[in-house]
Every structure is written in structure tokens, then in C-alpha cells.
Write a protein that holds these residues in place. Sequence first.
Motif, PDB file in Angstrom:
ATOM      1  N   VAL A   1       7.783  54.006 120.240  1.00 23.04           N
ATOM      2  CA  VAL A   1       8.432  53.369 121.679  1.00 23.04           C
ATOM      3  C   VAL A   1       9.712  52.765 121.684  1.00 23.04           C
ATOM      4  CG1 VAL A   1       6.118  53.143 122.597  1.00 23.04           C
ATOM      5  CG2 VAL A   1       6.886  51.242 121.329  1.00 23.04           C
ATOM      6  N   THR A   2      10.532  52.595 122.684  1.00 25.20           N
ATOM      7  CA  THR A   2      11.517  51.597 122.513  1.00 25.20           C
ATOM      8  C   THR A   2      11.138  50.359 122.077  1.00 25.20           C
ATOM      9  OG1 THR A   2      11.568  51.929 124.893  1.00 25.20           O
ATOM     10  CG2 THR A   2      13.213  53.249 123.607  1.00 25.20           C
TER      11      THR A   2
ATOM     12  N   GLY B   1      20.096  63.941 126.556  1.00 20.88           N
ATOM     13  CA  GLY B   1      21.391  63.946 125.756  1.00 20.88           C
ATOM     14  C   GLY B   1      22.222  62.520 126.165  1.00 20.88           C
ATOM     15  N   LYS B   2      21.248  61.505 126.474  1.00 20.37           N
ATOM     16  CA  LYS B   2      21.784  60.249 126.747  1.00 20.37           C
ATOM     17  C   LYS B   2      21.185  59.070 125.950  1.00 20.37           C
ATOM     18  CE  LYS B   2      23.846  61.459 131.214  1.00 20.37           C
ATOM     19  NZ  LYS B   2      22.986  62.876 131.037  1.00 20.37           N
ATOM     20  N   GLN B   3      21.703  58.044 125.359  1.00 21.29           N
ATOM     21  CA  GLN B   3      20.936  56.779 125.046  1.00 21.29           C
ATOM     22  C   GLN B   3      20.410  56.296 126.206  1.00 21.29           C
ATOM     23  OE1 GLN B   3      24.660  55.750 123.378  1.00 21.29           O
ATOM     24  NE2 GLN B   3      23.663  55.108 121.446  1.00 21.29           N
ATOM     25  N   TYR B   4      18.954  55.662 125.977  1.00 20.60           N
ATOM     26  CA  TYR B   4      18.414  54.642 126.748  1.00 20.60           C
ATOM     27  C   TYR B   4      19.431  53.560 127.098  1.00 20.60           C
ATOM     28  CZ  TYR B   4      14.021  57.169 127.149  1.00 20.60           C
ATOM     29  OH  TYR B   4      13.117  58.176 127.278  1.00 20.60           O
ATOM     30  N   LYS B   5      19.173  52.940 128.378  1.00 18.95           N
ATOM     31  CA  LYS B   5      20.357  52.050 128.495  1.00 18.95           C
ATOM     32  C   LYS B   5      19.494  50.942 129.445  1.00 18.95           C
ATOM     33  CE  LYS B   5      24.770  53.701 128.948  1.00 18.95           C
ATOM     34  NZ  LYS B   5      24.679  55.220 129.461  1.00 18.95           N
ATOM     35  N   GLY B   6      18.342  50.439 128.810  1.00 20.90           N
ATOM     36  CA  GLY B   6      17.404  49.432 129.483  1.00 20.90           C
ATOM     37  C   GLY B   6      16.756  50.009 130.607  1.00 20.90           C
ATOM     38  N   THR B   7      16.694  51.360 131.033  1.00 16.63           N
ATOM     39  CA  THR B   7      15.963  51.834 132.096  1.00 16.63           C
ATOM     40  C   THR B   7      14.527  52.045 131.459  1.00 16.63           C
ATOM     41  OG1 THR B   7      16.735  53.836 131.385  1.00 16.63           O
ATOM     42  CG2 THR B   7      17.962  52.872 133.271  1.00 16.63           C
ATOM     43  N   LYS B   8      13.606  51.671 132.058  1.00  9.59           N
ATOM     44  CA  LYS B   8      12.003  51.853 131.694  1.00  9.59           C
ATOM     45  C   LYS B   8      11.844  53.423 131.692  1.00  9.59           C
ATOM     46  CE  LYS B   8       8.278  49.773 130.879  1.00  9.59           C
ATOM     47  NZ  LYS B   8       8.120  48.818 130.160  1.00  9.59           N
ATOM     48  N   SER B   9      11.175  53.825 130.815  1.00  7.70           N
ATOM     49  CA  SER B   9      10.746  55.239 131.006  1.00  7.70           C
ATOM     50  C   SER B   9       9.578  55.496 129.806  1.00  7.70           C
ATOM     51  CB  SER B   9      11.762  56.148 130.431  1.00  7.70           C
ATOM     52  OG  SER B   9      12.326  55.999 129.155  1.00  7.70           O
TER      53      SER B   9
END
Lengths: 64, 64, 64, 64, 64, 64
Positions: free
Chosen positions: A8-9, A56-64
Motif C-alpha cells: 500500500v502507499t 502512468g502518473k505518480q500518486y500525489k497525496g490523492t487517496k486511492s
Amino acid sequence: MPYVNIKVTDEQVTTAQKRQLIEGVTQLLVDILNKNAQTTHVVIDEVPMGNWGHNGKQYKGTKS
Amino acid sequence: MPYVNIKVTDEQVTTAQKRQLIEGVTQLLVDILNKNAQTTHVVIDEVPMGNWGHNGKQYKGTKS
Amino acid sequence: MPYVNIKVTDEQVTTAQKRQLIEGVTQLLVDILNKNAQTTHVVIDEVPMGNWGHNGKQYKGTKS
Amino acid sequence: MPYVNIKVTDEQVTTAQKRQLIEGVTQLLVDILNKNAQTTHVVIDEVPMGNWGHNGKQYKGTKS
Amino acid sequence: MPYVNIKVTDEQVTTAQKRQLIEGVTQLLVDILNKNAQTTHVVIDEVPMGNWGHNGKQYKGTKS
Amino acid sequence: MPYVNIKVTDEQVTTAQKRQLIEGVTQLLVDILNKNAQTTHVVIDEVPMGNWGHNGKQYKGTKS
């Protein structure tokens, strides 16, 4: 065995949440596959947000 | 799916480099295997130099 | 190092597609992180559809 | 190849111990499978005690 | 714990060789890190030659 | 994310059991960590008995 790896992140997962995950996953393996909890291992890896790519993108603090 | 795990030694990989890796690997999976980027995950693990052995020896700051 | 593991569902990925993936991923690591191709390894795992769960369900032949 | 991943709990494994593990595992692969040490990689992951579950419980400093 | 994963190419590794690897790796963890063999797991994955890339190329039956 | 990998010995796990595992593990991640099921992946690996070592020995058909 079994061996379970959960990735998990890294977003401040608490010790209690980790304990619940470990209990829950172990119980599923006992209930569904009749495995022995004493030989069941669960390892949780916490991955820094910037190291996880989705769509194709880094997670940026957005919950998922 | 797909799920991709990239392991490299921990040598100050920048956020921009990680972004490029994530973009590049995701695009390869779209182009070559016709995968959906929205279900493609890429996880980068940075491993301390002393924890990586090659040719029976730990890495010691030498680039490879 | 680096070491890359790519997991996809087992849907008749061809030898040529695997070769393209291996070439592409290795080249990304050379270009972006200045890694040495000679120490770069890429392993592709093909997972049976029924062994991969997404959104709580097994894949059923639907491309994703 | 080969590629070996060793996961242990994070309990102050020393650099010397890691070196011994890397040497020993590489030598086993040379001796038993006739592998080439120059293409053999060993990665050690140290997992925080609270992230490792055994028998449905988190490790709590107890050696195992 | 510990948990060890060994990935090699699929080249007719015998049952006896697997047994030797499992014994040897387990013994190293007992000797070097003072681990308990009873909680030590070793999993060997045999990867088809065409699914393993090294130096940007698929293995083609050449031993390595 | 999250990504979960479950490794068990290859002992005729049924499609229905795999479905239950996938549903159960996904639900735990939704319930405990508030994750989105749509980005949650679960991969089950079935490992031949002779490739799994425990306590320094290969499994020999004994349930564990």
C-alpha cells in the motif's frame, strides 16, 4: 506457508490497522483454504507515494 | 493489471526520474501489449547499497 | 541490478512481445537512470486469469 | 539470474551479516546449480516488526 | 519469517537440487542470523527462458 | 493500489476458493484502510509442493 505480501502507499497506516489486516487475511486463509495460521505469514510494505505509479502518473497525496 | 515492480539501489533517484520511469514503463505496456494504463501499476523499490549483493559482494557505492 | 518484475495475465503474450518489453524496459533504465544493461534483469510472470483479482473479482477473459 | 530476495524482520542486521548472507547464498547457487556468480543478485529486505504477521499476530520484538 | 524467494530460469532443476538449496539457505539463516528454521520459508520460482531478460535480451538456452 | 500477492502451495485450489479469497482480501482493504476496490489488485501464485521449503525441508503433500 501461505505467504502474503500487501503493498500500500505509505499514508500513516496505524499499528492497529496493520494488526487488523494481518488478523483478517490470516483468518481468510484458515476459513477458505483450511490453512494453518501457525505457518501463515503476512508482510505489509508501505511504499512512498512518489514511488507508486498508476495510470502512468505518480500518486500525489490523492487517496486511492 | 499489469503490475510492475522495479528494484534499484538507493542512490538519490529524483522524483522526476521516477516519473519518467513510470510514464515510460506504462507506455510500453500500452504500446506492446495493448494494456489499459488505468489498470497499470508501477512500484519502485529503492534498496540500500549494502542490502544488494552482486557477484557475491555488496555494492559499495560503485554505479552499476 | 536493476531488477524488474512484470506481472500480466496469461493471454498468449508472444515471444516477440516479451522481447520488445525486455528491450524497452532495459533501455528506459539505461536512459533515465544511467544503469548498465549488463547488470539489468527483467522477469515476466504470466498469471492465469482466474488467479488475478481486480475490483474484488477474477478476470474473465476481458482485456484490461 | 538467478535473483534471490531475502525478507527478514528489521532487527539490526549488521553489514557483516548481510555480507555473509550474500556470499553464502551466491555460493550455494554456484555449487548446487552451477550458476554464474557474476549474474547472481541477492536483495535483502528488512521489514519493520509491526509489518510482519505470523500466526495472525504482529511480531513484538520476540526473536523468531 | 524469514521468507526467501529464489528465481532461476526453468532448466530442469531436480528435486534433489531444490532440496539442497532449501537446506542450504535455511541453514545460512540459522547460522548467520540465529533464525528459527521452523519459521523459515523458501520458495523457488522457475521462470521460462523466454520470460527472463538480461542485458536487454531473452535467455536462449545459454547457461548463466 | 493496493497490490496483494498470495502464495500458497499448488493443491487444487478451486476457482470458487480463489474468488472468495479475492473478494475477502479486497473487502478487508476497503473496510480497514478505506481503499478503493477499483484500484485494488490481488494475485494468487500456486507454488509446486517441491518448490516450497519450510523448516529446511520440501513440503511432501502434508497440508500446512
